[in-house]
Enzyme design. Structure first.
Site, PDB file in Angstrom:
ATOM      1  N   HIS A 178      -0.737  10.888  -2.274  1.00 34.19           N
ATOM      2  CA  HIS A 178      -2.072  10.528  -1.777  1.00 34.19           C
ATOM      3  C   HIS A 178      -3.003  11.725  -1.661  1.00 34.19           C
ATOM      4  O   HIS A 178      -4.145  11.704  -2.123  1.00 34.19           O
ATOM      5  CB  HIS A 178      -1.959   9.846  -0.402  1.00 34.19           C
ATOM      6  CG  HIS A 178      -3.283   9.432   0.154  1.00 34.19           C
ATOM      7  ND1 HIS A 178      -4.074  10.270   0.916  1.00 34.19           N
ATOM      8  CD2 HIS A 178      -3.977   8.272   0.026  1.00 34.19           C
ATOM      9  CE1 HIS A 178      -5.178   9.639   1.245  1.00 34.19           C
ATOM     10  NE2 HIS A 178      -5.145   8.435   0.726  1.00 34.19           N
TER      11      HIS A 178
ATOM     12  N   HIS B  83       0.820  -1.216   0.000  1.00 28.28           N
ATOM     13  CA  HIS B  83       0.000   0.000   0.000  1.00 28.28           C
ATOM     14  C   HIS B  83       0.855   1.267   0.000  1.00 28.28           C
ATOM     15  O   HIS B  83       1.617   1.482   0.941  1.00 28.28           O
ATOM     16  CB  HIS B  83      -0.886  -0.034   1.252  1.00 28.28           C
ATOM     17  CG  HIS B  83      -1.858   1.089   1.349  1.00 28.28           C
ATOM     18  ND1 HIS B  83      -1.870   1.965   2.416  1.00 28.28           N
ATOM     19  CD2 HIS B  83      -2.849   1.485   0.511  1.00 28.28           C
ATOM     20  CE1 HIS B  83      -2.848   2.836   2.246  1.00 28.28           C
ATOM     21  NE2 HIS B  83      -3.456   2.574   1.098  1.00 28.28           N
TER      22      HIS B  83
END
Ligand code: G3P
Ligand code: CA
Length: 255
Positions: A58, A15
């Site tokens: 992100h 991730h």
């Protein structure tokens, strides 16, 4: 179950790269993840820069993960290649830039598959999907990526620009008619918060031909519980080392 069976049934998706060991969504985190031979998938988040280049970060701002402030969309890719996205994590990573998606494609090609999450809250959804799919084509990675998003409009845009690409909807929890929603989007994957993953969901997904990815599983006990489940699904984690330890638990005991 043997360790190889657990690993086969529950592949690890690193991730934001191996983001427990290096700053998230940087080349350092992606390199660390692919240094582990058992990792075959990377997850990453993509926004557009000011000059419409897909870049890997992100948040929509630089504030949390760089030494700078302000919107990603207000900086060119060249400017983003000069910000420090590593020091906040550890001084040893000082100077790690915000990478362009193209760098990650070049790194992963032939070694690792990619779960590319599109993030765009503004009016440029189609442009983001178009520019990302162009890069995927250029690197001949159409069969090696899954394009995912919380936003159905971004999934539809990706499918429009690259019909052969696999797509997936990201959700926090299960909801009514979820499989119908996926079918209408042409999505073959569902990324769902791991606490919603249970035998009933997995049965429903299997019947609908949908692959599941559970995110984001970092706790060792949760990892042990999930890798012992007999149904196949991917496990997205910041800690591929913990995933590997869970997979190998009981190795040699034939338990
Ligand atoms: O792809 C699943 C997961 O990455 C979604 O949440 O906030 O980490 O992008 P987030
Ligand atoms: Ca993500």
């Amino acid at each position: 179950m043997e360790p190889w069976q657990r690993a086969f049934l529950h592949p690890c998706v690193a991730h934001r790269g191996w983001s427990g060991g290096a700053p998230e969504n940087t080349m350092a985190a992606f390199r660390l993840a692919i240094s582990e031979p058992a990792v075959h998938w990377l997850e990453l988040d993509v926004h557009l820069s000011k000059d419409d280049v897909p870049v890997v970060i992100h948040d929509s701002t630089l504030n949390r993960t760089t030494n700078d402030k302000g919107r990603v969309r207000d900086r060119t890719a060249r400017e983003l290649s000069r910000v420090d996205a590593g020091s906040w994590f550890h001084p040893v990573y000082a100077g790690e830039p915000v990478p362009a998606l193209e760098q990650v494609l070049a790194l992963a090609a032939g070694r690792c598959r990619l779960n590319i999450e599109l993030k765009e809250d503004g009016p440029d959804k189609d442009r983001l999907a178009r520019n990302v799919t162009q890069l995927i084509r250029r690197y001949c990675l159409e069969r090696d990526v899954v394009i995912t998003s919380f936003d159905p409009a971004l999934i539809a845009a990706a499918k429009k620009h690259l019909p052969v690409v696999e797509t997936g909807l990201i959700v926090d929890k299960r909801s009514a008619r979820l499989m119908d929603k996926l079918r209408s989007l042409g999505a073959s994957n569902l990324s769902i918060e791991y606490r919603s993953v249970n035998a009933s969901l997995l049965k429903e997904a299997e019947a609908a031909g949908i692959r599941i990815m559970a995110w984001t599983v970092n706790d060792r006990r949760d990892l042990s519980r999930l890798v012992a489940m007999p149904q196949p699904f991917q496990i997205c984690t910041n800690y591929p080392d913990r995933w590997l330890a869970a997979v190998q638990e009981g190795a040699g005991s034939r338990a």
